[in-house]
Design a protein around this motif. Structure first.
Motif, PDB file in Angstrom:
ATOM      1  N   LEU A   1       0.853  -1.185   0.000  1.00  0.00           N
ATOM      2  CA  LEU A   1       0.000   0.000   0.000  1.00  0.00           C
ATOM      3  C   LEU A   1       0.888   1.233   0.000  1.00  0.00           C
ATOM      4  N   LEU A   2       0.649   2.134  -0.961  1.00  0.00           N
ATOM      5  CA  LEU A   2       1.373   3.394  -1.049  1.00  0.00           C
ATOM      6  C   LEU A   2       0.376   4.529  -0.935  1.00  0.00           C
ATOM      7  N   VAL A   3       0.672   5.484  -0.087  1.00  0.00           N
ATOM      8  CA  VAL A   3      -0.202   6.634   0.137  1.00  0.00           C
ATOM      9  C   VAL A   3       0.548   7.872  -0.339  1.00  0.00           C
ATOM     10  N   LEU A   4       0.043   8.510  -1.404  1.00  0.00           N
ATOM     11  CA  LEU A   4       0.715   9.666  -1.996  1.00  0.00           C
ATOM     12  C   LEU A   4       0.071  10.950  -1.518  1.00  0.00           C
ATOM     13  N   SER A   5       0.910  11.906  -1.133  1.00  0.00           N
ATOM     14  CA  SER A   5       0.397  13.213  -0.725  1.00  0.00           C
ATOM     15  C   SER A   5       1.187  14.309  -1.417  1.00  0.00           C
ATOM     16  N   GLY A   6       0.570  15.469  -1.485  1.00  0.00           N
ATOM     17  CA  GLY A   6       1.163  16.620  -2.154  1.00  0.00           C
ATOM     18  C   GLY A   6       0.066  17.485  -2.718  1.00  0.00           C
ATOM     19  N   GLU A   7       0.360  18.766  -2.854  1.00  0.00           N
ATOM     20  CA  GLU A   7      -0.646  19.689  -3.376  1.00  0.00           C
ATOM     21  C   GLU A   7      -0.954  19.372  -4.834  1.00  0.00           C
TER      22      GLU A   7
ATOM     23  N   GLU B   1      -3.839   8.279  -4.073  1.00  0.00           N
ATOM     24  CA  GLU B   1      -3.572   9.709  -4.014  1.00  0.00           C
ATOM     25  C   GLU B   1      -4.555  10.339  -3.040  1.00  0.00           C
ATOM     26  N   TRP B   2      -4.081  11.335  -2.291  1.00  0.00           N
ATOM     27  CA  TRP B   2      -4.910  12.023  -1.293  1.00  0.00           C
ATOM     28  C   TRP B   2      -5.421  11.041  -0.233  1.00  0.00           C
TER      29      TRP B   2
ATOM     30  N   ASP C   1      -1.375  -3.076   7.734  1.00  0.00           N
ATOM     31  CA  ASP C   1      -0.470  -2.796   8.846  1.00  0.00           C
ATOM     32  C   ASP C   1       0.831  -2.178   8.364  1.00  0.00           C
ATOM     33  N   SER C   2       1.121  -2.338   7.077  1.00  0.00           N
ATOM     34  CA  SER C   2       2.349  -1.794   6.491  1.00  0.00           C
ATOM     35  C   SER C   2       1.997  -0.889   5.325  1.00  0.00           C
ATOM     36  N   ARG C   3       2.770   0.181   5.171  1.00  0.00           N
ATOM     37  CA  ARG C   3       2.522   1.092   4.057  1.00  0.00           C
ATOM     38  C   ARG C   3       3.740   1.976   3.837  1.00  0.00           C
ATOM     39  N   LEU C   4       3.801   2.557   2.638  1.00  0.00           N
ATOM     40  CA  LEU C   4       4.749   3.624   2.339  1.00  0.00           C
ATOM     41  C   LEU C   4       3.956   4.902   2.167  1.00  0.00           C
ATOM     42  N   GLU C   5       4.312   5.923   2.895  1.00  0.00           N
ATOM     43  CA  GLU C   5       3.727   7.252   2.690  1.00  0.00           C
ATOM     44  C   GLU C   5       4.737   8.061   1.889  1.00  0.00           C
ATOM     45  N   ILE C   6       4.299   8.576   0.752  1.00  0.00           N
ATOM     46  CA  ILE C   6       5.200   9.279  -0.157  1.00  0.00           C
ATOM     47  C   ILE C   6       4.684  10.690  -0.357  1.00  0.00           C
ATOM     48  N   ALA C   7       5.453  11.657   0.117  1.00  0.00           N
ATOM     49  CA  ALA C   7       5.090  13.071  -0.006  1.00  0.00           C
ATOM     50  C   ALA C   7       5.920  13.698  -1.109  1.00  0.00           C
ATOM     51  N   LEU C   8       5.254  14.370  -2.040  1.00  0.00           N
ATOM     52  CA  LEU C   8       5.928  15.076  -3.122  1.00  0.00           C
ATOM     53  C   LEU C   8       5.684  16.565  -2.954  1.00  0.00           C
ATOM     54  N   VAL C   9       6.769  17.327  -2.886  1.00  0.00           N
ATOM     55  CA  VAL C   9       6.648  18.774  -2.744  1.00  0.00           C
ATOM     56  C   VAL C   9       7.615  19.441  -3.703  1.00  0.00           C
ATOM     57  N   ARG C  10       7.257  20.633  -4.121  1.00  0.00           N
ATOM     58  CA  ARG C  10       8.172  21.448  -4.908  1.00  0.00           C
ATOM     59  C   ARG C  10       9.054  22.210  -3.944  1.00  0.00           C
ATOM     60  N   SER C  11      10.349  22.246  -4.220  1.00  0.00           N
ATOM     61  CA  SER C  11      11.250  23.008  -3.368  1.00  0.00           C
ATOM     62  C   SER C  11      11.728  24.231  -4.129  1.00  0.00           C
ATOM     63  N   GLU C  12      11.780  25.352  -3.450  1.00  0.00           N
ATOM     64  CA  GLU C  12      12.148  26.611  -4.078  1.00  0.00           C
ATOM     65  C   GLU C  12      13.513  27.043  -3.565  1.00  0.00           C
ATOM     66  N   GLY C  13      14.464  27.160  -4.488  1.00  0.00           N
ATOM     67  CA  GLY C  13      15.772  27.654  -4.123  1.00  0.00           C
ATOM     68  C   GLY C  13      16.616  26.679  -3.331  1.00  0.00           C
ATOM     69  N   ALA C  14      16.176  25.403  -3.279  1.00  0.00           N
ATOM     70  CA  ALA C  14      16.943  24.414  -2.531  1.00  0.00           C
ATOM     71  C   ALA C  14      17.970  23.763  -3.425  1.00  0.00           C
ATOM     72  N   ALA C  15      19.118  23.441  -2.857  1.00  0.00           N
ATOM     73  CA  ALA C  15      20.124  22.709  -3.616  1.00  0.00           C
ATOM     74  C   ALA C  15      19.593  21.319  -3.907  1.00  0.00           C
TER      75      ALA C  15
END
Length: 200
Positions: A36-42, A120-121, A131-145
């Motif tokens: 089970l994969l749970v994806l989050s992000g705007e 998603e969401w 009982d087991s899962r991967l939570e995967i958050a995707l975000v845009r980074s601004e000005g990060a190396a």
């Protein structure tokens, strides 16, 4: 250890949509039936782009799009694909679902054991499914190396707070920007099993 305590966390940056898909494909190659994969992000963070990469790595039928209006799409494993006999991909969009009870109404339990389920969401809606899962958050980074994908480092779960410079207001059609991808693992399935996500 508490049931909801992470067993590990990984973090990486990707440069564009292709890079995001390549990283996701590496993960997809290592997924098993029942995962089970749970994806989050705007909106526009790249959740569907990531799922497309997973599908490539899993060897399922192409044409993965967001199941916003149908809620669930099933992408069968290809008998002549790279992982013949592997699990199907069940792709869920829980954006319009308000609770775990509404998740139960779409009967994901019927496919959980034989497929990889990507939601998603799904945060605070689907954790009861496994009982087991991967939570995967995707975000845009601004000005990060940006470091190459595969340059992962372990994060202390107690230090997983917000980060400066995260953009939450952007055009959902533009996913060719840098992404910060955080993968948090829960449960026995992932204890001591960090996937190899190196990308050439």
């Amino acid at each position: 250890m508490r049931e909801d305590a992470p067993v590990w966390e990984l973090e990486a940056a990707t440069f564009d949509a292709d890079h995001t898909q390549a990283l996701a494909a590496r993960l997809g190659e290592q997924l098993q039936a029942g995962d089970l994969l749970v994806l989050s992000g705007e909106l526009g963070a790249g959740k569907t782009t990531f799922t497309q990469g997973l599908g490539t790595g899993m060897g399922v039928r192409e044409g993965i799009i967001s199941p916003t209006f149908v809620l669930v799409r099933i992408h069968p494993n290809l008998p002549d694909g790279p992982r013949s006999g592997g699990p199907d991909l069940v792709h869920v969009d829980a954006y319009r679902l308000g609770s775990a009870a509404e998740i139960d109404d779409i009967d994901l339990e019927n496919t959980m054991d034989s497929s990889v389920t990507v939601v998603e969401w799904g945060e605070d809606r689907v954790e009861h499914l496994s009982d087991s899962r991967l939570e995967i958050a995707l975000v845009r980074s601004e000005g990060a190396a940006v470091t190459p994908a595969g340059d992962f480092h372990h994060n202390d779960p107690k230090d997983a707070g917000g980060r400066d410079g995260v953009i939450t207001d952007f055009d959902e059609d533009d996913d060719n920007e840098e992404r910060l991808i955080r993968i948090t693992a829960y449960g026995e399935r992932w204890a001591g099993r960090k996937p190899d996500l190196s990308v050439d």
